[in-house]
Write a protein that holds these residues in place. Structure first.
Motif, PDB file in Angstrom:
ATOM      1  N   THR A 227       0.387  -2.769   8.937  1.00  0.00           N
ATOM      2  CA  THR A 227      -0.928  -2.240   8.580  1.00  0.00           C
ATOM      3  C   THR A 227      -1.986  -2.741   9.552  1.00  0.00           C
ATOM      4  N   GLY A 682       3.704   6.390   3.099  1.00  0.00           N
ATOM      5  CA  GLY A 682       2.368   5.886   3.366  1.00  0.00           C
ATOM      6  C   GLY A 682       2.138   5.594   4.838  1.00  0.00           C
ATOM      7  N   GLY A 699      -6.797   2.100   5.972  1.00  0.00           N
ATOM      8  CA  GLY A 699      -6.665   1.213   4.823  1.00  0.00           C
ATOM      9  C   GLY A 699      -8.000   0.601   4.468  1.00  0.00           C
ATOM     10  N   PRO A 718      -3.162   6.774  -0.171  1.00  0.00           N
ATOM     11  CA  PRO A 718      -2.262   6.038  -1.066  1.00  0.00           C
ATOM     12  C   PRO A 718      -1.917   6.827  -2.325  1.00  0.00           C
ATOM     13  N   ILE A 791       2.280  -0.141  -2.045  1.00  0.00           N
ATOM     14  CA  ILE A 791       1.307   0.774  -1.463  1.00  0.00           C
ATOM     15  C   ILE A 791      -0.036   0.078  -1.276  1.00  0.00           C
ATOM     16  N   GLU A 792      -0.425  -0.771  -2.214  1.00  0.00           N
ATOM     17  CA  GLU A 792      -1.673  -1.504  -2.054  1.00  0.00           C
ATOM     18  C   GLU A 792      -1.622  -2.418  -0.837  1.00  0.00           C
ATOM     19  N   PHE A 795      -1.810  -0.167   2.439  1.00  0.00           N
ATOM     20  CA  PHE A 795      -3.152   0.361   2.676  1.00  0.00           C
ATOM     21  C   PHE A 795      -4.245  -0.703   2.504  1.00  0.00           C
TER      22      PHE A 795
END
Length: 851
Positions: A227, A682, A699, A718, A791-792, A795
Motif C-alpha cells: 500500500t 483491492g 487509500g 474498498p 481490506i482496511e 486501503f
C-alpha cells in the motif's frame, strides 16, 4: 539515488548543510505535504514512551528540549541559548532563550524546564530515561531564564540526553493531556489526530526562531508495504522518511518523480544471544555462530544490498567507530571446529524468535540456513512485538533473536543488570563508568574503542549490520533529513519548490454518492417489506433474553482469552529504554497489577454504566475510539452490503429465469467473482483507478468533516473489493433457493392460473426463497463490519477491524475486550434482526407458544 559510504567525514556533511541554508532561505514558503509512517504513535506524549512513531511525528517539530541533536549527530542549542559546565562536571548552568511561548500562549521559563526534569526523574515517573537522570540531585531556578542542573557524579553525556525526545520541555498546564493534545514550543503545532489514519501539524506563526516553511504536514499511517508503494505512485503520500520496502527502491530511483536517498541510522541490528543459557554461556559456541554468519549475504538477501556490516555495537558513522568486522570472518569450517571443541560436534537445536519488522523476518530465514550448514538446527518462531517484549526482553525466554537497537549511544545496555542478553563483565562496566566521568574527547574516543573491542572479544551477540535509512520523497521536496542520528522526522526546514494550491479532488467524487443512494434505496425497500407485518411479543421476548445471555457468556470468554495473551501492555508502551520501576508505575496506574477476577468485575461494572474504559495506549475513552472507527467501518459495511445486494439480485434472478445456457454462464461468472480474493481485487482496483488513472485515492480516509463526496470516494474502491465476492455468493444462494422453490405446487398453480414465469417467480417464489438469503445477508453484514481488516489494511482505512488488530498487537487489553464484546453484540443483534425477519417472511415462526 545516493548511497552512503562506509565513512563520511563530519566536516563534509557540515559543509553540505551550510550550502543548503541559502537555498532554504530563498525557498517559497507554503504548501502542504503528507508523510507516510508505518506505525501509529500509541500516544503523543514523548516524555512517557519510547515509541519511535511518537518521536517521528513530534521530535523537533512540536516539542523541543534544552538541546537538540543535529543531522550530523552533534549537540546544538535549542531552548537553551548556551551553557557552562563546572570544572568538576557536577554543575551545568543554562541560559534560556527569551520570548519563547508554548503553543497555548503560555510563556516559557526556567520553571517549565525544572518541572519537566523533575517529572521525568520522579519516583513514579513513566519516562523511559528516568534511570539516566538518577545522578541529578536537583534542578535550581536562578531566575526566569537561568537554571542549573546539579549532579552527584559527572555525566559527560548529559547534554546529549537533554537533546533526546524523552526529555523535551512541557508546561505544567499542558502535561496532563499531552498524550492526546500535545503542546510544545516548536515551529509546528498540533491540529488533529484522526486515530488510525493521520496526525496533522500546522505552522506555528509565533515561533521564536526560524519559522517552518510548510503550512501543513500530515503524518499518515500506512502499515502495509504494498500500500505504501501504491500511495507513493498515486501521489497520495509525498514522502517516506524510512521506506520499509527496500526491494522497490531501485524502481523508484529510476522514476524522475522521486528522490531516493540512502542514509544511516543508529540502529545496530543484532543476532542477539542469550548468554545466560547453555550452550551460549560457552564463548566458543558464540564465536562459532559469529563465524557461521555471512553478513554480506544477509545484507544482500534481506536488505537488497542496503546496510553496512558491523563488528560490535557501535554505528560506523561515529568518529570513534572501530572496524571489527574482520574479527570473526565468515568461516563455516572454523565454526564447526569451535562447536566440536565445545562438545557439540553434531550441533544442537535452537529457537530463533523473530519480531515483526521486515529486516528481522527476512534476515532470520538466511541466518537459519547458514547455521544449519554447521549443524545448528534452527526453529523459527515469528511473534508479535508484545510477545517479544514479554518473552524475550522481559523474561529472557529465548535462545536467539534478531532486533535492531535504534537508540543512540546505547552501548550502556551491556552493563545493565538483568538485561536480556544475560551478559555481565565487570571490566566493561568499569570502562563505561570511566567514560561517563570523562569529558576529554581523546580519552573518550579511546574508551569507546575499548568498549567496542570488549564486546567483540566476548562475542556477546553476532553483530550483523547498521540499519539503513531509506528515504523516498517527491523530487521537488527538499530539506528532509538524509541521516537519522536520533528517532524523529524533522520537517522544520522542509519545503516544496512549487507549493500546491490545493488538494487534488477525486475525479469520480459523484459516483460513490450515486451508488450509495441507489444501495440505500434498495435496503430501504427491503426494510419496508419486512416491517409490513407484526411479530408476537412472546417471540420478541425470547429472542431478547437469548441475546443478553449470549453477551454475558461472551464477556467472560473474551476476558479470559484476552487475559491469557502473552505480553505486558505497560512494557509495550514504555519500550526498550524503560526501567522496571517506570513499567511498574504504569501497571499500577492502569490497575494491571490487580487480580484477574477483580479486573473482570470492574470491567463489567463499568460496562453496566456505559463506560467502555480508557485506552492504555491512546489515553482516551474507548467509546470515543469506537465511535471514530465506526464512522468508517459502518458506512463501509453498509456500502459494500448494498453493492452486494445490487449485484446479487439481478444476477440471481436472471439466472433463475433464464434457460440452461444463461444459467450456466451467469453462475460461472458468479463462481469466478467469489473465487477472487478481495485483497487482490483491492490491489488491482488501486493500480487501475488510483495509480494509472488517478480517479480515486489509493487509500486513507479524509474524514466526514471534509464533505460526503470525498469521504464516500475514499470508501468506494474498498466497498467494491468487499462487495464483489459477497454479491456473487449471495447470487448463488438466491438462484439455488429460487430453483428449489419454482418446483413447489403453489408456483405451478400460479402458472396454471395464467401468471408468466417472471410474475410467478417475483410474486410467489421470491418471498419464500428469502429465508436462506436473509441468513447469508446477516452473516455477510457481520463479516463486513468486523472482518474487513485485510481490506482496511490494503486501503489504510482507520476502521474497527484495524483498531482491534492494532490494540491486540499493542496489548491494549481494555480496547480489545470492549471492542470485541461490541462486535459480538453487533453479530448477535444482526442475527436477532434476521430471526425477526424470518418471522416476517414465514408466518409459522411468528406465533406465540404452541399448545
Amino acid at each position: 539515488m545516493s548511497r552512503r559510504g562506509p565513512r563520511r567525514p563530519r566536516w563534509l556533511l557540515a559543509v553540505a548543510l551550510a550550502a543548503m541554508l541559502p537555498l532554504g532561505a530563498h525557498a517559497a514558503a507554503g504548501g502542504a505535504i503528507t508523510i507516510g509512517i508505518p506505525l501509529e504513535p500509541p500516544n503523543l506524549d514523548p516524555s512517557a514512551t519510547s515509541a519511535e512513531a511518537t518521536h517521528d511525528v513530534l521530535y523537533a517539530n512540536v516539542f523541543e528540549g534544552l538541546t537538540r541533536i543535529a543531522e550530523d549527530g552533534h549537540v546544538v542549542a535549542a531552548l537553551a541559548r548556551d551553557w557552562t559546565v563546572s570544572d568538576d562536571g557536577l554543575r551545568y548552568r543554562f541560559r534560556l532563550r527569551a520570548g519563547v511561548r508554548f503553543h497555548d500562549g503560555t510563556p516559557f521559563s526556567a520553571a517549565d524546564v525544572r518541572f519537566s526534569l523533575d517529572r521525568a526523574r520522579a519516583a513514579d515517573s513513566r519516562n523511559p530515561l528516568r534511570d539516566l537522570l538518577q545522578p541529578v540531585t536537583r534542578v535550581v531556578v536562578e531566575d526566569e531564564l537561568t537554571l542549573a542542573i546539579e549532579l552527584r557524579r559527572p555525566v559527560a553525556e548529559l547534554l546529549t540526553y537533554l537533546g533526546w525526545g524523552n526529555l523535551v520541555v512541557l508546561s505544567p498546564a499542558s502535561a496532563a493531556h499531552a498524550a492526546t493534545d500535545p503542546v510544545g514550543t516548536g515551529p509546528l503545532r498540533f491540529r488533529e489526530w484522526r486515530k488510525g489514519d493521520a496526525i496533522v501539524l500546522v505552522r506555528n506563526p509565533d515561533y521564536w526562531g526560524a519559522p517552518a516553511l510548510l503550512d501543513q504536514v500530515t503524518f499518515r499511517v500506512v502499515p502495509d508495504a504494498t500500500t505504501a508503494l501504491a500511495a507513493l505512485l498515486a501521489g497520495d503520500v509525498d514522502a517516506f522518511s524510512n521506506f520499509t520496502s527496500p526491494e522497490n527502491l531501485a524502481t523508484l530511483a529510476r522514476d524522475p518523480r522521486f528522490a531516493v536517498v540512502v542514509g544511516s541510522t543508529e540502529g545496530e541490528t543484532l543476532l542477539a544471544i542469550n548468554n545466560a543459557r547453555a550452550p551460549f554461556n560457552d564463548l566458543r559456541v558464540r564465536r562459532a555462530l559469529a563465524h557461521a554468519i555471512d553478513r554480506q549475504a544477509i545484507i544482500k538477501g534481506a536488505m537488497y544490498g542496503y546496510g553496512e556490516p558491523i563488528g560490535s555495537h557501535f554505528p560506523p558513522h561515529d568518529p570513534a567507530y572501530v572496524d571489527l568486522t574482520g574479527r570473526y570472518p565468515y568461516d563455516p569450517g572454523a565454526a564447526r571446529a569451535l562447536l566440536a571443541a565445545a562438545g557439540y560436534p553434531h550441533g544442537f537445536d535452537v529457537t530463533l524468535r523473530l519480531p515483526p519488522p521486515y529486516y528481522a523476518r527476512r534476515s532470520g530465514e538466511i541466518v537459519a540456513a547458514e547455521l544449519a550448514a554447521i549443524g545448528v538446527r534452527v526453529r523459527i518462531q515469528n511473534i508479535e512485538w508484545a510477545q517479544w517484549l514479554e518473552q524475550v526482553f522481559k523474561n529472557r525466554d529465548f535462545d536467539l533473536t534478531i532486533v535492531s537497537h535504534t537508540e543512540p549511544m546505547d552501548y550502556d545496555i551491556y552493563a545493565r543488570p538483568g538485561y536480556y542478553f544475560g551478559y555481565s563483565n565487570p571490566r566493561y562496566a568499569a570502562r563505561l563508568e570511566e567514560l561517563s566521568r570523562t569529558r576529554d574527547p581523546g580519552v573518550r574516543r579511546a574508551l569507546l574503542g575499548d568498549l567496542q573491542r570488549q564486546l567483540a572479544d566476548d562475542c556477546v551477540n553476532v553483530f550483523l549490520f547498521e540499519l539503513p535509512k531509506l528515504g523516498v520523497w517527491r523530487a521537488d521536496l527538499h530539506g528532509m533529513w538524509h541521516e537519522a542520528p536520533i528517532q524523529g522526522i524533522d520537517v522544520t526546514r522542509a519545503y516544496l519548490e512549487a507549493p500546491a494550491t490545493g488538494a487534488r479532488a477525486p475525479v469520480a467524487s459523484r459516483l460513490p454518492t450515486l451508488l450509495l443512494a441507489v444501495a440505500t434505496a434498495l435496503l430501504g425497500v427491503l426494510a419496508a417489506v419486512a416491517l409490513r407485518r407484526h411479530v408476537s411479543a412472546y417471540y420478541l421476548a425470547g429472542r431478547t433474553v437469548a441475546l443478553l445471555a449470549t453477551l454475558l457468556a461472551a464477556s467472560l470468554v473474551i476476558f479470559v482469552l484476552v487475559d491469557v495473551l502473552p505480553g505486558d501492555p505497560a512494557a509495550y508502551m514504555m519500550g526498550l529504554n524503560a526501567s522496571p520501576r517506570a513499567i511498574a508505575a504504569l501497571r499500577a496506574e492502569y490497575g494491571l497489577d490487580a487480580p484477574a477476577w477483580r479486573q473482570y468485575l470492574e470491567w463489567l461494572a463499568a460496562l453496566a454504566h456505559g463506560d467502555l474504559g480508557t485506552s492504555y495506549t491512546y489515553r482516551v475513552p474507548v467509546a470515543g475510539l469506537v465511535a471514530e472507527r465506526l464512522a468508517v467501518s459502518l458506512p463501509l459495511a453498509l456500502y459494500a452490503l448494498a453493492l452486494a445486494v445490487a449485484i446479487a439480485f439481478p444476477l440471481g434472478l436472471a439466472a433463475a429465469l433464464g434457460g440452461t445456457r444463461r444459467d450456466t454462464a451467469l453462475m460461472g461468472i458468479a463462481q469466478a467473482g467469489l473465487s477472487v480474493p478481495n485483497f487482490w481485487l483491492g490491489l488491482l482496483l488501486i493500480l487501475f483507478f488510483a495509480v494509472h488513472h488517478h480517479w480515486f485515492a489509493a487509500g486513507g480516509f479524509p474524514g466526514w468533516a471534509g464533505g460526503i463526496g470525498p469521504a464516500l470516494a475514499a470508501l468506494t474502491l474498498p466497498a467494491i473489493a468487499l462487495a464483489l465476492p459477497q454479491g456473487c455468493i449471495l447470487a448463488r444462494v438466491l438462484r439455488a433457493a429460487l430453483a428449489e422453490t419454482q418446483h413447489e405446487d403453489y408456483v405451478r398453480t400460479a402458472r396454471a392460473k395464467g401468471l408468466s414465469a417472471r410474475q410467478a417467480l417475483l410474486r410467489h417464489a421470491l418471498p419464500n426463497a428469502l429465508i436462506p438469503v436473509l441468513t447469508v445477508l446477516g452473516l455477510q453484514f457481520s463479516f463486513l463490519l468486523a472482518g474487513a481488516i485485510v481490506i482496511e489494511t490494503v486501503f489504510s482505512l482507520p476502521g474497527i477491524g484495524r483498531l482491534v488488530f492494532q490494540a491486540t498487537a499493542q496489548r491494549d487489553l481494555i480496547v480489545v475486550r470492549s471492542v470485541v464484546l461490541l462486535l459480538v453484540g453487533a453479530v448477535v443483534a444482526v442475527n436477532f434482526v434476521v430471526e425477526l425477519l424470518y418471522a416476517v417472511v414465514d408466518p409459522r415462526l411468528r406465533g406465540g407458544p404452541q399448545t
